[in-house]
Design a protein around this motif. Sequence first.
Motif, PDB file in Angstrom:
ATOM      1  N   ARG A  39       0.833  -1.213   0.000  1.00  0.00           N
ATOM      2  CA  ARG A  39       0.000   0.000   0.000  1.00  0.00           C
ATOM      3  C   ARG A  39       0.863   1.257   0.000  1.00  0.00           C
ATOM      4  O   ARG A  39       0.574   2.230  -0.714  1.00  0.00           O
ATOM      5  N   LEU A  40       1.934   1.236   0.784  1.00  0.00           N
ATOM      6  CA  LEU A  40       2.810   2.398   0.853  1.00  0.00           C
ATOM      7  C   LEU A  40       3.530   2.627  -0.482  1.00  0.00           C
ATOM      8  O   LEU A  40       3.738   3.772  -0.897  1.00  0.00           O
ATOM      9  N   SER A  41       3.904   1.552  -1.145  1.00  0.00           N
ATOM     10  CA  SER A  41       4.601   1.694  -2.422  1.00  0.00           C
ATOM     11  C   SER A  41       3.721   2.375  -3.463  1.00  0.00           C
ATOM     12  O   SER A  41       4.210   3.175  -4.274  1.00  0.00           O
ATOM     13  N   ILE A  42       2.440   2.093  -3.456  1.00  0.00           N
ATOM     14  CA  ILE A  42       1.514   2.731  -4.388  1.00  0.00           C
ATOM     15  C   ILE A  42       1.430   4.231  -4.109  1.00  0.00           C
ATOM     16  O   ILE A  42       1.505   5.062  -5.029  1.00  0.00           O
ATOM     17  N   ALA A  43       1.289   4.586  -2.839  1.00  0.00           N
ATOM     18  CA  ALA A  43       1.213   6.004  -2.470  1.00  0.00           C
ATOM     19  C   ALA A  43       2.496   6.729  -2.848  1.00  0.00           C
ATOM     20  O   ALA A  43       2.458   7.871  -3.341  1.00  0.00           O
ATOM     21  N   VAL A 365      20.641   2.154   5.491  1.00  0.00           N
ATOM     22  CA  VAL A 365      19.192   2.031   5.352  1.00  0.00           C
ATOM     23  C   VAL A 365      18.510   3.079   6.229  1.00  0.00           C
ATOM     24  O   VAL A 365      19.067   3.542   7.232  1.00  0.00           O
ATOM     25  N   ILE A 366      17.319   3.452   5.819  1.00  0.00           N
ATOM     26  CA  ILE A 366      16.520   4.423   6.564  1.00  0.00           C
ATOM     27  C   ILE A 366      15.338   3.675   7.165  1.00  0.00           C
ATOM     28  O   ILE A 366      14.451   3.209   6.437  1.00  0.00           O
ATOM     29  N   TRP A 367      15.331   3.524   8.470  1.00  0.00           N
ATOM     30  CA  TRP A 367      14.271   2.785   9.130  1.00  0.00           C
ATOM     31  C   TRP A 367      13.021   3.656   9.249  1.00  0.00           C
ATOM     32  O   TRP A 367      13.087   4.825   9.648  1.00  0.00           O
ATOM     33  N   VAL A 368      11.895   3.066   8.910  1.00  0.00           N
ATOM     34  CA  VAL A 368      10.606   3.753   9.015  1.00  0.00           C
ATOM     35  C   VAL A 368       9.742   2.921   9.967  1.00  0.00           C
ATOM     36  O   VAL A 368       9.065   1.973   9.563  1.00  0.00           O
ATOM     37  N   ASP A 369       9.808   3.274  11.238  1.00  0.00           N
ATOM     38  CA  ASP A 369       9.051   2.550  12.261  1.00  0.00           C
ATOM     39  C   ASP A 369       7.645   3.117  12.338  1.00  0.00           C
ATOM     40  O   ASP A 369       7.455   4.282  12.733  1.00  0.00           O
ATOM     41  N   LYS A 370       6.675   2.308  11.989  1.00  0.00           N
ATOM     42  CA  LYS A 370       5.303   2.795  11.866  1.00  0.00           C
ATOM     43  C   LYS A 370       4.771   3.381  13.173  1.00  0.00           C
ATOM     44  O   LYS A 370       4.034   4.381  13.163  1.00  0.00           O
ATOM     45  N   ASP A 376       0.231   6.782  11.051  1.00  0.00           N
ATOM     46  CA  ASP A 376      -0.363   7.758  10.137  1.00  0.00           C
ATOM     47  C   ASP A 376       0.350   7.651   8.791  1.00  0.00           C
ATOM     48  O   ASP A 376       1.507   8.081   8.655  1.00  0.00           O
ATOM     49  N   ASP A 377      -0.320   7.101   7.787  1.00  0.00           N
ATOM     50  CA  ASP A 377       0.305   6.884   6.487  1.00  0.00           C
ATOM     51  C   ASP A 377       0.768   8.185   5.840  1.00  0.00           C
ATOM     52  O   ASP A 377       1.796   8.214   5.149  1.00  0.00           O
ATOM     53  N   ARG A 378       0.027   9.270   6.052  1.00  0.00           N
ATOM     54  CA  ARG A 378       0.407  10.551   5.449  1.00  0.00           C
ATOM     55  C   ARG A 378       1.714  11.061   6.056  1.00  0.00           C
ATOM     56  O   ARG A 378       2.570  11.587   5.329  1.00  0.00           O
ATOM     57  N   ARG A 379       1.877  10.904   7.342  1.00  0.00           N
ATOM     58  CA  ARG A 379       3.126  11.331   7.994  1.00  0.00           C
ATOM     59  C   ARG A 379       4.293  10.461   7.532  1.00  0.00           C
ATOM     60  O   ARG A 379       5.411  10.964   7.327  1.00  0.00           O
ATOM     61  N   ILE A 380       4.049   9.174   7.384  1.00  0.00           N
ATOM     62  CA  ILE A 380       5.110   8.280   6.903  1.00  0.00           C
ATOM     63  C   ILE A 380       5.543   8.676   5.499  1.00  0.00           C
ATOM     64  O   ILE A 380       6.746   8.781   5.201  1.00  0.00           O
ATOM     65  N   LEU A 381       4.565   8.951   4.647  1.00  0.00           N
ATOM     66  CA  LEU A 381       4.879   9.330   3.278  1.00  0.00           C
ATOM     67  C   LEU A 381       5.637  10.654   3.240  1.00  0.00           C
ATOM     68  O   LEU A 381       6.616  10.798   2.500  1.00  0.00           O
ATOM     69  N   GLU A 382       5.226  11.617   4.014  1.00  0.00           N
ATOM     70  CA  GLU A 382       5.905  12.920   4.023  1.00  0.00           C
ATOM     71  C   GLU A 382       7.347  12.773   4.506  1.00  0.00           C
ATOM     72  O   GLU A 382       8.267  13.410   3.968  1.00  0.00           O
ATOM     73  N   PHE A 383       7.565  11.919   5.499  1.00  0.00           N
ATOM     74  CA  PHE A 383       8.932  11.664   5.967  1.00  0.00           C
ATOM     75  C   PHE A 383       9.783  11.095   4.834  1.00  0.00           C
ATOM     76  O   PHE A 383      10.931  11.524   4.621  1.00  0.00           O
ATOM     77  N   MET A 384       9.242  10.151   4.100  1.00  0.00           N
ATOM     78  CA  MET A 384       9.988   9.543   3.006  1.00  0.00           C
ATOM     79  C   MET A 384      10.273  10.569   1.904  1.00  0.00           C
ATOM     80  O   MET A 384      11.376  10.595   1.340  1.00  0.00           O
ATOM     81  N   LEU A 385       9.314  11.426   1.615  1.00  0.00           N
ATOM     82  CA  LEU A 385       9.513  12.458   0.604  1.00  0.00           C
ATOM     83  C   LEU A 385      10.607  13.440   1.020  1.00  0.00           C
ATOM     84  O   LEU A 385      11.407  13.892   0.191  1.00  0.00           O
ATOM     85  N   GLN A 386      10.678  13.745   2.303  1.00  0.00           N
ATOM     86  CA  GLN A 386      11.741  14.618   2.794  1.00  0.00           C
ATOM     87  C   GLN A 386      13.107  13.967   2.607  1.00  0.00           C
ATOM     88  O   GLN A 386      14.074  14.637   2.215  1.00  0.00           O
TER      89      GLN A 386
END
Length: 401
Positions: A39-43, A365-370, A376-386
């Motif tokens: 799901r995250l990969s699609i976003a 590697v960049i760890w993304v601990d949910k 919050d998927d939007r916060r996770i995505l924004e972190f990755m975009l940064q």
Amino acid sequence: MFPDRDAVRHDDVQTNIQKKIQKSPMIILSGPTAVGKTRLSIALAKAIGGEIISADSCQVYRHMDIGSAKIRPEEMQGIPHHMIDILEPWEEFSVAVFKEKCEQCLPGIYERGQIPIVTGGTGFYVQALLRDIDFGSGREGTFPEQDNTTPHSVTGDILSAMVCGAGNSPSAADTSACRASGTASMKENNLLPGEASASNGSYRARLEELAEREGPARLHDMLREVDPASAEAIHPNNQKRVIRALEFFHLTGEPISRHNEREREKGFAYNACYFVLNDRRERIYENIGKRVDEMLRQGLVAEVERLREMGCNRGMVSMQGLGYKEILSYLEGETSLEEAAETIKRDTRHFAKRQLTWFRREKDVIWVDKDSFDYDDRRILEFMLQELRAKGIGAPASFSQ
């Protein structure tokens, strides 16, 4: 005043050099099974203009949809996906084939102005592509082409088993000592490097004959003598992988675990962000249990039955995947369905644990601990975009959302 011609020429040369050394962008989204990568990969693909490359050793096979948790066409939301449904179940697949086919996909992705997002939990496949690990040059000959394991069902490929397992790469002193102690054993069977037939096939046949005569444990003892790290990571009954490790030593005079460690030290061949999506262990395990139950409700047993009717058997690489070999055991009367389901859940939990062990040993590697983002998927995505902005990956307009 006119610019100095030599200075202009120098600037042009420098610009050309920079263009040549500039690495192509790539995003890695990995993590343990059932953590929510799809799901995250699609976003992420929608946000940056990406195409997804599946790094999954089972989803490459047609007719294997439920047990591999393969993404459905409607779930893709128009995002192009690669490395899915490219082989028949009776065809063999390896990390070397994965890397080769991915490299065939990449030019088209870049030509379309898109960014490849390599998504999946098979860590060694990701590493092979990202670090441009060599599988077919020099003294190794065609050896890597024989690598036809399925990491979903076991520790990983022979080349990855050393990292996933408990053993570490031996030091030079360790290697010298174990090689000395192992010489007598291998010489006794005429299996030392350079002393057996020059044909790799002939050498393999001799090992198979020895295993038939004295049992697979005999080969494993030989491997332990020349490459203790690989022997630590490979189960004695996994004869194919033991033979491959012995073949590598025979062809090169070097333990494959040392070769693996050297390859792992390579830097990224791409301008890459390597994300590892993670969650609390109890939540991952809970998701695994729910996923297995859902697979059974969706018809996993019927899927395996159809594969069996097509001629697929447990000796095939595809049928060694988690979920498939256990249901085969049920269909063949070796266990009950309830026992098969529990075995799938248990072994998948073990697999997730090994995946995390692998990722913790990876560099950069960049760890993304949910849980750190309150799920919050939007916060996770924004972190990755940064993080992608910091690496200069993606057009600035892509981050306007």
